[in-house]
Motif scaffolding. Structure first.
Motif, PDB file in Angstrom:
ATOM      1  N   ASP A 101       0.826  -1.211   0.000  1.00  0.00           N
ATOM      2  CA  ASP A 101       0.000   0.000   0.000  1.00  0.00           C
ATOM      3  C   ASP A 101       0.861   1.263   0.000  1.00  0.00           C
ATOM      4  O   ASP A 101       0.549   2.239  -0.699  1.00  0.00           O
ATOM      5  CB  ASP A 101      -0.939   0.004   1.211  1.00  0.00           C
ATOM      6  CG  ASP A 101      -2.049  -1.028   1.080  1.00  0.00           C
ATOM      7  OD1 ASP A 101      -2.329  -1.447  -0.062  1.00  0.00           O
ATOM      8  OD2 ASP A 101      -2.615  -1.421   2.108  1.00  0.00           O
ATOM      9  N   GLU A 102       1.936   1.243   0.796  1.00  0.00           N
ATOM     10  CA  GLU A 102       2.791   2.428   0.845  1.00  0.00           C
ATOM     11  C   GLU A 102       3.533   2.625  -0.475  1.00  0.00           C
ATOM     12  O   GLU A 102       3.693   3.761  -0.948  1.00  0.00           O
ATOM     13  CB  GLU A 102       3.788   2.327   1.999  1.00  0.00           C
ATOM     14  CG  GLU A 102       4.606   3.608   2.166  1.00  0.00           C
ATOM     15  CD  GLU A 102       5.467   3.624   3.416  1.00  0.00           C
ATOM     16  OE1 GLU A 102       6.395   4.460   3.468  1.00  0.00           O
ATOM     17  OE2 GLU A 102       5.218   2.798   4.334  1.00  0.00           O
ATOM     18  N   LEU A 103       3.968   1.536  -1.078  1.00  0.00           N
ATOM     19  CA  LEU A 103       4.601   1.641  -2.394  1.00  0.00           C
ATOM     20  C   LEU A 103       3.640   2.270  -3.400  1.00  0.00           C
ATOM     21  O   LEU A 103       4.005   3.214  -4.115  1.00  0.00           O
ATOM     22  CB  LEU A 103       5.028   0.247  -2.870  1.00  0.00           C
ATOM     23  CG  LEU A 103       5.505   0.159  -4.333  1.00  0.00           C
ATOM     24  CD1 LEU A 103       6.825   0.908  -4.506  1.00  0.00           C
ATOM     25  CD2 LEU A 103       5.636  -1.296  -4.772  1.00  0.00           C
ATOM     26  N   ARG A 104       2.434   1.754  -3.435  1.00  0.00           N
ATOM     27  CA  ARG A 104       1.423   2.250  -4.395  1.00  0.00           C
ATOM     28  C   ARG A 104       1.138   3.734  -4.188  1.00  0.00           C
ATOM     29  O   ARG A 104       1.022   4.491  -5.138  1.00  0.00           O
ATOM     30  CB  ARG A 104       0.148   1.419  -4.227  1.00  0.00           C
ATOM     31  CG  ARG A 104      -0.968   1.750  -5.193  1.00  0.00           C
ATOM     32  CD  ARG A 104      -2.120   0.791  -4.961  1.00  0.00           C
ATOM     33  NE  ARG A 104      -3.205   0.994  -5.902  1.00  0.00           N
ATOM     34  CZ  ARG A 104      -4.295   0.225  -5.952  1.00  0.00           C
ATOM     35  NH1 ARG A 104      -4.412  -0.793  -5.109  1.00  0.00           N
ATOM     36  NH2 ARG A 104      -5.245   0.468  -6.834  1.00  0.00           N
ATOM     37  N   GLN A 105       1.063   4.125  -2.937  1.00  0.00           N
ATOM     38  CA  GLN A 105       0.749   5.519  -2.623  1.00  0.00           C
ATOM     39  C   GLN A 105       1.919   6.448  -2.952  1.00  0.00           C
ATOM     40  O   GLN A 105       1.736   7.497  -3.583  1.00  0.00           O
ATOM     41  CB  GLN A 105       0.382   5.641  -1.143  1.00  0.00           C
ATOM     42  CG  GLN A 105       0.056   7.050  -0.710  1.00  0.00           C
ATOM     43  CD  GLN A 105      -0.217   7.140   0.786  1.00  0.00           C
ATOM     44  OE1 GLN A 105      -0.051   6.168   1.523  1.00  0.00           O
ATOM     45  NE2 GLN A 105      -0.633   8.303   1.241  1.00  0.00           N
ATOM     46  N   ARG A 106       3.137   6.056  -2.584  1.00  0.00           N
ATOM     47  CA  ARG A 106       4.276   6.965  -2.728  1.00  0.00           C
ATOM     48  C   ARG A 106       4.749   7.111  -4.175  1.00  0.00           C
ATOM     49  O   ARG A 106       5.302   8.156  -4.539  1.00  0.00           O
ATOM     50  CB  ARG A 106       5.421   6.503  -1.818  1.00  0.00           C
ATOM     51  CG  ARG A 106       5.127   6.763  -0.340  1.00  0.00           C
ATOM     52  CD  ARG A 106       6.207   6.194   0.544  1.00  0.00           C
ATOM     53  NE  ARG A 106       7.521   6.806   0.282  1.00  0.00           N
ATOM     54  CZ  ARG A 106       8.662   6.349   0.787  1.00  0.00           C
ATOM     55  NH1 ARG A 106       8.653   5.266   1.585  1.00  0.00           N
ATOM     56  NH2 ARG A 106       9.804   6.937   0.505  1.00  0.00           N
ATOM     57  N   ILE A 107       4.538   6.098  -5.008  1.00  0.00           N
ATOM     58  CA  ILE A 107       4.884   6.274  -6.428  1.00  0.00           C
ATOM     59  C   ILE A 107       3.727   6.921  -7.182  1.00  0.00           C
ATOM     60  O   ILE A 107       3.808   7.089  -8.397  1.00  0.00           O
ATOM     61  CB  ILE A 107       5.283   4.945  -7.100  1.00  0.00           C
ATOM     62  CG1 ILE A 107       4.101   3.965  -7.140  1.00  0.00           C
ATOM     63  CG2 ILE A 107       6.514   4.340  -6.427  1.00  0.00           C
ATOM     64  CD1 ILE A 107       4.386   2.695  -7.940  1.00  0.00           C
ATOM     65  N   ARG A 108       2.659   7.292  -6.451  1.00  0.00           N
ATOM     66  CA  ARG A 108       1.495   7.981  -7.027  1.00  0.00           C
ATOM     67  C   ARG A 108       0.947   7.195  -8.226  1.00  0.00           C
ATOM     68  O   ARG A 108       0.720   7.720  -9.309  1.00  0.00           O
ATOM     69  CB  ARG A 108       1.893   9.399  -7.463  1.00  0.00           C
ATOM     70  CG  ARG A 108       2.243  10.308  -6.309  1.00  0.00           C
ATOM     71  CD  ARG A 108       2.994  11.541  -6.779  1.00  0.00           C
ATOM     72  NE  ARG A 108       2.313  12.234  -7.861  1.00  0.00           N
ATOM     73  CZ  ARG A 108       1.439  13.227  -7.712  1.00  0.00           C
ATOM     74  NH1 ARG A 108       1.139  13.653  -6.498  1.00  0.00           N
ATOM     75  NH2 ARG A 108       0.902  13.810  -8.771  1.00  0.00           N
TER      76      ARG A 108
END
Length: 567
Positions: free
Chosen positions: A122-129
């Motif tokens: 989830d954090e990967l998905r969010q931070r790479i927008r």
């Protein structure tokens, strides 16, 4: 045997009808398809040299230095194909490096944190927008990243801004070429696999830039599902062509693999356009009604059906008024409520829910509706054909209260009246007939669906007990009994239309498999020119719901297919 041109025409007819509609809609929303950069790709790859097996492509990849894989971003099969390659032991004779367009090079540190397990999905998905800067489906892309990490491949982002401006797309190609050249310097012995949008892989785009930077590097371009190559391959004698060699020279090695049809590609892109066109607050499931209606329209045009006919003899009556309702949901809660409200029995509800889990969608005959949890081309093509078969007979199974009475005004008189109960044999062969036409229609709309022939049934007797139970979804003894019935039935020179003595899930499996085998016979006969579309339309219009008709119609069809006569 039909000629190459005839095979190509027969395999492609229904798809081309359906594609014309969805392409018009896409062009109206996305006018960029006519830009020269995109035309360069389409014009570069129009023919091929020879047919390849999937194993040939894997061998080419394993022996290359840099592999450029074309990505049709909206098609999950594009990303899943590369994920499957990364799981292939043949490729792991040396280190593997994966480069992806999806992630900007500036965000490499975020990707590295995920790779080391410091942040979650989830954090990967969010931070790479991902949604804002990419916007296609996350699940197949994450499957690719996971396959790479699980099998020890290093992963790098290769893209840069701006993505939306086609005037700057050449700068993005130059940036990607620089990044790939740097990967080669950093990983001199690795197999470098790059997933980049297919239009970037026109010979004069990214491949030319890489040749300039790395002239001694053995490079391979792997295209996926290129339209012109797909339509040309449709003329080959084989049921399904896995891959073709486009060009092989000292400076250029290009192959194309097929894991989806053009219609499948464009329907998935239309779903992306639908999602992008909604508000950020709108988290509802995608609208799959246009997709289902387009598949129905493809079959209607293929069969030469007049949607506005006023009679139900050689044409269905007012088909345009009988279109099914389409429910699109990501969970089964709505389906459970719908089935309970409409009076489906508990056993019928369990059967339908199982079908949704296995297939992703289901056509509900009693309420003339399609429920879709997940768009899958094969299942949706079947659902579209199941509806059309019902509509051609005036929706004889409709039992939807006042709506049923209203729709009955548009059907043939005998279909609107209360039908007589069928005996066991007729009921079984009604189901067989419906499965047969559904399988036939799914192969017309989706020729990549694997064939099902008697040899496939025979092979099931040689698998392990566990594999037989898995492949049939039946306990071992029930699976053997069902297969004994099917093989014995198919071996008879003269078909006596008798139902099996068993019931339940075993009965459903036998009806489905016998129908699918018959449907494949229909498809083969059509490709060989032994069945015309007029004869096929007549099958759709046959009122098999009337007592005695299903058994007789099945015997006649089986006799005709075995005789080899043209109809």
């Amino acid at each position: 045997m039909a000629t190459t041109g005839m095979l190509r025409s027969r395999r492609s007819a229904a798809q081309l009808h359906a594609i014309a509609s969805v392409e018009r809609e896409i062009r109206a929303i996305d006018p960029a398809s006519g830009r020269k950069y995109l035309r360069d790709f389409r014009e570069a790859y129009r023919s091929y040299q020879k047919v390849l097996a999937a194993s040939d492509v894997r061998h080419e990849i394993a022996n290359a230095g840099i592999v450029l894989v074309g990505d049709y971003h909206a098609l999950p099969n594009s990303q899943r194909y590369l994920a499957s390659l990364l799981r292939d032991p043949e490729l792991h004779q040396r280190p593997i490096v994966l480069g992806v367009e999806t992630i900007f090079s500036r965000d490499q540190h975020i990707l590295d944190e995920w790779f080391r397990g410091e942040i979650d999905e989830d954090e990967l998905r969010q931070r790479i927008r991902f949604e804002l800067d990419w916007g296609y489906e996350w699940a197949p892309f994450y499957e690719l990243l996971s396959a790479a990490r699980d099998h020890g491949a290093s992963i790098y982002g290769l893209d840069c801004m701006p993505r939306e401006d086609l005037r700057k797309i050449g700068a993005r190609d130059r940036h990607a070429a620089d990044e790939i050249a740097e990967l080669r310097r950093r990983h001199p012995d690795a197999l470098i696999i790059v997933l980049f949008g297919e239009s970037h892989l026109a010979p004069q785009h990214l491949p030319a830039l890489l040749q300039q930077q790395l002239p001694a590097e053995p490079m391979l371009t792997v295209l996926q599902n290129v339209d012109a190559l797909y339509w040309r391959a449709a003329g080959e004698a084989s049921d399904h062509i896995e891959a073709v060699e486009v060009r092989k020279t000292v400076s250029e090695n290009v192959v194309c693999v097929f894991n989806a049809t053009p219609l499948e590609k464009y329907e998935n892109y239309r779903l992306c356009l639908d999602r992008w066109g909604r508000n950020d607050e709108d988290h509802s499931a995608p609208d799959l009604r246009p997709t289902l209606y387009n598949l129905i329209d493809g079959m209607v045009r293929f069969l030469g059906i007049n949607q506005y006919s006023s009679h139900n003899t050689t044409q269905p009556r007012l088909l345009v008024d009988l279109m099914p309702e389409v429910h699109s949901r990501s969970s089964d809660a709505l389906l459970r409520r719908l089935l309970s409200r409409k009076g489906f029995t508990a056993e019928h509800r369990r059967s339908l829910l199982r079908q949704v889990r296995e297939r992703g969608s289901v056509y509900l005959k009693p309420i003339n509706a399609v429920y879709v949890r997940e768009f899958r081309m094969t299942s949706s093509a079947e659902d579209a054909t199941r509806f059309l078969h019902q509509a051609c007979r005036g929706l004889p199974n409709l039992s939807n209260g006042s709506n049923s009475r209203a729709l009955a005004q548009h059907t043939a008189p005998h279909a609107a009246a209360e039908t007589q109960p069928l005996d066991r044999d007729d009921a079984f062969y009604v189901a067989v007939f419906e499965h047969a036409l559904a399988f036939f229609g799914s192969r017309i709309l989706h020729p990549a669906r694997p064939a099902l022939r008697d040899a496939d049934l025979a092979d099931l007797f040689d698998v392990t007990r566990e594999d037989l139970e898995r492949q049939t979804s039946l306990p071992f003894a029930d699976a053997v009994e069902a297969l004994d019935f099917l093989t014995g039935h198919r071996e008879h020179d003269f078909c006596a239309a008798q139902a099996p003595a068993f019931a339940g899930r075993k009965y459903e499996y036998a009806a489905e498999q016998l129908g699918y085998l018959t449907g494949n016979d229909l498809y083969d006969a059509y490709l060989e020119g032994r069945l015309t579309t007029a004869a096929l339309r007549k099958l759709f219009l046959t009122h098999i719901e009337q007592p005695g008709v299903a058994c007789e119609a099945y015997v006649q069809l089986r006799t005709r297919l075995r005789s080899g006569r043209r109809a």
